[in-house]
Design a protein around this motif. Structure first.
Motif, PDB file in Angstrom:
ATOM      1  N   ALA A 303       0.830  -1.208   0.000  1.00  7.19           N
ATOM      2  CA  ALA A 303       0.000   0.000   0.000  1.00  7.19           C
ATOM      3  C   ALA A 303       0.865   1.259   0.000  1.00  7.19           C
ATOM      4  O   ALA A 303       0.421   2.312  -0.437  1.00  7.19           O
ATOM      5  N   HIS A 304       2.098   1.167   0.512  1.00  7.22           N
ATOM      6  CA  HIS A 304       2.981   2.334   0.556  1.00  7.22           C
ATOM      7  C   HIS A 304       4.392   1.877   0.197  1.00  7.22           C
ATOM      8  O   HIS A 304       5.005   1.087   0.918  1.00  7.22           O
ATOM      9  N   VAL A 305       4.900   2.398  -0.900  1.00  7.26           N
ATOM     10  CA  VAL A 305       6.164   1.893  -1.438  1.00  7.26           C
ATOM     11  C   VAL A 305       7.371   2.275  -0.572  1.00  7.26           C
ATOM     12  O   VAL A 305       8.235   1.430  -0.296  1.00  7.26           O
ATOM     13  N   ASP A 306       7.459   3.539  -0.123  1.00 10.07           N
ATOM     14  CA  ASP A 306       8.704   3.989   0.538  1.00 10.07           C
ATOM     15  C   ASP A 306       9.093   3.138   1.745  1.00 10.07           C
ATOM     16  O   ASP A 306      10.209   2.609   1.799  1.00 10.07           O
ATOM     17  N   PRO A 307       8.203   3.003   2.730  1.00 13.46           N
ATOM     18  CA  PRO A 307       8.604   2.192   3.895  1.00 13.46           C
ATOM     19  C   PRO A 307       8.761   0.710   3.564  1.00 13.46           C
ATOM     20  O   PRO A 307       9.526   0.005   4.227  1.00 13.46           O
ATOM     21  N   THR A 308       8.069   0.225   2.520  1.00 12.04           N
ATOM     22  CA  THR A 308       8.250  -1.173   2.117  1.00 12.04           C
ATOM     23  C   THR A 308       9.685  -1.394   1.638  1.00 12.04           C
ATOM     24  O   THR A 308      10.363  -2.351   2.049  1.00 12.04           O
ATOM     25  N   MET A 309      10.162  -0.504   0.786  1.00 11.83           N
ATOM     26  CA  MET A 309      11.533  -0.638   0.277  1.00 11.83           C
ATOM     27  C   MET A 309      12.534  -0.665   1.429  1.00 11.83           C
ATOM     28  O   MET A 309      13.496  -1.443   1.424  1.00 11.83           O
ATOM     29  N   ALA A 310      12.291   0.200   2.422  1.00 12.50           N
ATOM     30  CA  ALA A 310      13.251   0.359   3.516  1.00 12.50           C
ATOM     31  C   ALA A 310      13.322  -0.871   4.416  1.00 12.50           C
ATOM     32  O   ALA A 310      14.204  -0.966   5.268  1.00 12.50           O
ATOM     33  N   MET A 311      12.406  -1.821   4.234  1.00 13.07           N
ATOM     34  CA  MET A 311      12.419  -3.027   5.064  1.00 13.07           C
ATOM     35  C   MET A 311      13.198  -4.173   4.441  1.00 13.07           C
ATOM     36  O   MET A 311      13.321  -5.236   5.040  1.00 13.07           O
ATOM     37  N   HIS A 312      13.688  -3.967   3.230  1.00 14.05           N
ATOM     38  CA  HIS A 312      14.353  -5.066   2.523  1.00 14.05           C
ATOM     39  C   HIS A 312      15.817  -4.733   2.239  1.00 14.05           C
ATOM     40  O   HIS A 312      16.153  -3.579   2.020  1.00 14.05           O
ATOM     41  N   GLU A 313      16.644  -5.770   2.221  1.00 14.46           N
ATOM     42  CA  GLU A 313      18.063  -5.555   1.930  1.00 14.46           C
ATOM     43  C   GLU A 313      18.326  -5.395   0.443  1.00 14.46           C
ATOM     44  O   GLU A 313      19.297  -4.758   0.042  1.00 14.46           O
ATOM     45  N   ALA A 314      17.478  -6.005  -0.352  1.00 11.14           N
ATOM     46  CA  ALA A 314      17.707  -5.969  -1.802  1.00 11.14           C
ATOM     47  C   ALA A 314      16.394  -6.152  -2.531  1.00 11.14           C
ATOM     48  O   ALA A 314      15.421  -6.681  -1.980  1.00 11.14           O
ATOM     49  N   ALA A 315      16.376  -5.688  -3.780  1.00 11.02           N
ATOM     50  CA  ALA A 315      15.242  -5.950  -4.676  1.00 11.02           C
ATOM     51  C   ALA A 315      15.753  -6.777  -5.842  1.00 11.02           C
ATOM     52  O   ALA A 315      16.893  -6.611  -6.291  1.00 11.02           O
ATOM     53  N   TRP A 316      14.905  -7.675  -6.323  1.00 10.80           N
ATOM     54  CA  TRP A 316      15.253  -8.499  -7.478  1.00 10.80           C
ATOM     55  C   TRP A 316      14.572  -7.911  -8.700  1.00 10.80           C
ATOM     56  O   TRP A 316      13.351  -7.717  -8.700  1.00 10.80           O
ATOM     57  N   LEU A 317      15.356  -7.640  -9.716  1.00 13.18           N
ATOM     58  CA  LEU A 317      14.809  -7.104 -10.953  1.00 13.18           C
ATOM     59  C   LEU A 317      14.419  -8.286 -11.835  1.00 13.18           C
ATOM     60  O   LEU A 317      15.252  -9.164 -12.094  1.00 13.18           O
ATOM     61  N   VAL A 318      13.163  -8.294 -12.264  1.00 13.71           N
ATOM     62  CA  VAL A 318      12.642  -9.468 -12.968  1.00 13.71           C
ATOM     63  C   VAL A 318      12.057  -9.063 -14.317  1.00 13.71           C
ATOM     64  O   VAL A 318      11.354  -8.052 -14.417  1.00 13.71           O
ATOM     65  N   ARG A 319      12.402  -9.841 -15.343  1.00 15.08           N
ATOM     66  CA  ARG A 319      11.793  -9.634 -16.667  1.00 15.08           C
ATOM     67  C   ARG A 319      11.318 -10.985 -17.178  1.00 15.08           C
ATOM     68  O   ARG A 319      12.089 -11.946 -17.171  1.00 15.08           O
ATOM     69  N   ASP A 320      10.054 -11.060 -17.574  1.00 14.98           N
ATOM     70  CA  ASP A 320       9.454 -12.313 -18.067  1.00 14.98           C
ATOM     71  C   ASP A 320       9.703 -13.473 -17.099  1.00 14.98           C
ATOM     72  O   ASP A 320      10.053 -14.579 -17.513  1.00 14.98           O
ATOM     73  N   GLY A 321       9.556 -13.202 -15.811  1.00 12.31           N
ATOM     74  CA  GLY A 321       9.679 -14.269 -14.817  1.00 12.31           C
ATOM     75  C   GLY A 321      11.106 -14.619 -14.452  1.00 12.31           C
ATOM     76  O   GLY A 321      11.350 -15.420 -13.558  1.00 12.31           O
ATOM     77  N   GLU A 322      12.067 -14.029 -15.152  1.00 12.73           N
ATOM     78  CA  GLU A 322      13.466 -14.359 -14.883  1.00 12.73           C
ATOM     79  C   GLU A 322      14.164 -13.232 -14.130  1.00 12.73           C
ATOM     80  O   GLU A 322      13.973 -12.056 -14.449  1.00 12.73           O
ATOM     81  N   VAL A 323      14.961 -13.604 -13.139  1.00  9.00           N
ATOM     82  CA  VAL A 323      15.682 -12.600 -12.366  1.00  9.00           C
ATOM     83  C   VAL A 323      16.877 -12.130 -13.183  1.00  9.00           C
ATOM     84  O   VAL A 323      17.717 -12.934 -13.579  1.00  9.00           O
ATOM     85  N   ILE A 324      16.931 -10.806 -13.446  1.00 12.54           N
ATOM     86  CA  ILE A 324      18.032 -10.300 -14.270  1.00 12.54           C
ATOM     87  C   ILE A 324      19.049  -9.493 -13.465  1.00 12.54           C
ATOM     88  O   ILE A 324      20.139  -9.207 -13.934  1.00 12.54           O
ATOM     89  N   ASP A 325      18.694  -9.115 -12.233  1.00 15.31           N
ATOM     90  CA  ASP A 325      19.662  -8.373 -11.429  1.00 15.31           C
ATOM     91  C   ASP A 325      19.212  -8.373  -9.967  1.00 15.31           C
ATOM     92  O   ASP A 325      18.041  -8.621  -9.664  1.00 15.31           O
ATOM     93  N   ARG A 326      20.180  -8.095  -9.107  1.00 12.12           N
ATOM     94  CA  ARG A 326      19.883  -7.895  -7.678  1.00 12.12           C
ATOM     95  C   ARG A 326      20.334  -6.491  -7.331  1.00 12.12           C
ATOM     96  O   ARG A 326      21.497  -6.147  -7.505  1.00 12.12           O
TER      97      ARG A 326
END
Ligand code: PLP
Length: 334
Positions: A303-326
């Protein structure tokens, strides 16, 4: 070996690369180059900021000294604005010593003095345009600018964040209120001087055609959340927290995405194809029309992006179901 979305341990913060790219392109077409000063508080992620920079935006907005110092260390220090007040001498000094051009917001004699005493050379006068948070009242902005100049600070202009107007539901009503708020900022700017008139956010990004604002500080537009999703903006949901169904009972299922993986101040998240009942520390309980199975993946939409991001160490970048970056969420902390 290709890593698939389904291989990630959960909860996993995931960015849909195509939706993200479209969001950046949409914003850059409305506010190219320096017309946008992307706010890094929305993501706290230098690789994501680098993608914004690659779209032509070289000046950034920050909410914390840590964001300023981290952006500078990543080589993105061309023009960093701390759009927030601080009197912390250690953090002011760290920003002053960073390899960056740093401008800080000031709204009091104390913040002016602290900035000047700790090596900061430039400021914006932060003006209250209706949100009861930081910002000097418009009629005192000119006097504060004089004081800042007396201490040796370069006063580059004004900022005034109309955060109280982001969620006004009706667009024409929102426009009228933004224009009234920005008239206050323009009056303050007439007394302050300087080149910069900085304001705006995702909810008002396209309402500044007739205001004197010359740079928009939007952040959420890049990734979005369900709160902003209701506003009919031209940006797509690009961030999810992927969970695994860990329990299935009579009428409900439970996935491993709780309130420790989500910013909850704007309410419950959504679950794609489900109805959320509630969140607890490590669980989201939801109902579905179809039968879900233990072990199945679910996409939880914050529901709120900013504090959600701050709770994680990393985000996985995904294209067509495949992880392309961390992408590390490397600007966390203060
Ligand atoms: C000072 C300031 N500017 C701009 C923004 C805009 O952010 P968003 O695009 O997420 O609405 C914020 C968000 O809180 C803010 O605090």
């Amino acid at each position: 070996v290709a890593v698939h979305l389904d291989d990630l341990s959960t909860p996993a913060l995931v960015i849909d690369a195509d939706a993200f790219d479209r969001n950046l392109a949409t914003m850059a077409s409305v506010h190219p180059g320096a017309r946008l000063r992307p706010h890094v508080k929305a993501h706290k992620c230098t690789p994501l900021a680098a993608a914004q920079r690659a779209m032509g935006h070289q000046s950034f907005t920050c909410a914390t000294p840590r964001e300023v110092v981290g952006m500078a260390a990543s080589g993105m220090g061309d023009d960093l604005l701390l759009a927030n007040e601080t009197v912390d001498p250690v953090r002011l000094r760290a920003m002053a010593d960073a390899d960056a051009m740093v401008t800080v917001a000031v709204d009091s004699a104390e913040t002016v003095r602290a900035a000047a005493a700790n090596g900061i050379t430039a400021c914006l006068i932060d003006v209250n345009v209706g949100l009861p948070r930081c910002g000097v009242s418009p009629d005192r902005a000119g006097a504060l600018a004089d004081e800042a100049r007396r201490t040796g600070l370069d006063v580059r202009g004004v900022m005034g964040y109309e955060g109280h107007l982001m969620m006004v539901p009706d667009r024409s009503e929102r426009l009228a209120q933004v224009e009234a708020a920005m008239a206050l900022l323009a009056a303050a700017h007439a007394d302050v001087g300087g080149e910069i008139v900085s304001a705006g956010g995702t909810g008002t990004f396209d309402l500044h055609q007739r205001t004197s604002v010359n740079e928009v500080q939007a952040g959420s537009y890049a990734l979005m959340d369900t709160h902003y999703g209701r506003q009919g903006l031209p940006f797509e949901q690009a961030v999810f927290v992927v969970g695994t169904v860990i329990s299935r009972q009579d009428d409900w299922a439970v996935a491993d995405v709780g309130l420790k993986a989500l910013g909850m101040d704007h309410g419950n998240p959504s679950v794609v194809d489900g109805t959320v009942w509630f969140c607890s520390d490590e669980h989201v309980t939801f109902a579905t029309e179809r039968t879900v199975h233990v072990g199945e993946r679910v996409m939880v939409v914050p529901a709120h992006v900013d504090p959600t991001m701050a709770m994680h160490e990393a985000a996985w970048l995904v294209r067509d179901g495949e992880v392309i970056d961390r992408w590390p969420i490397d600007l966390r902390g203060w």
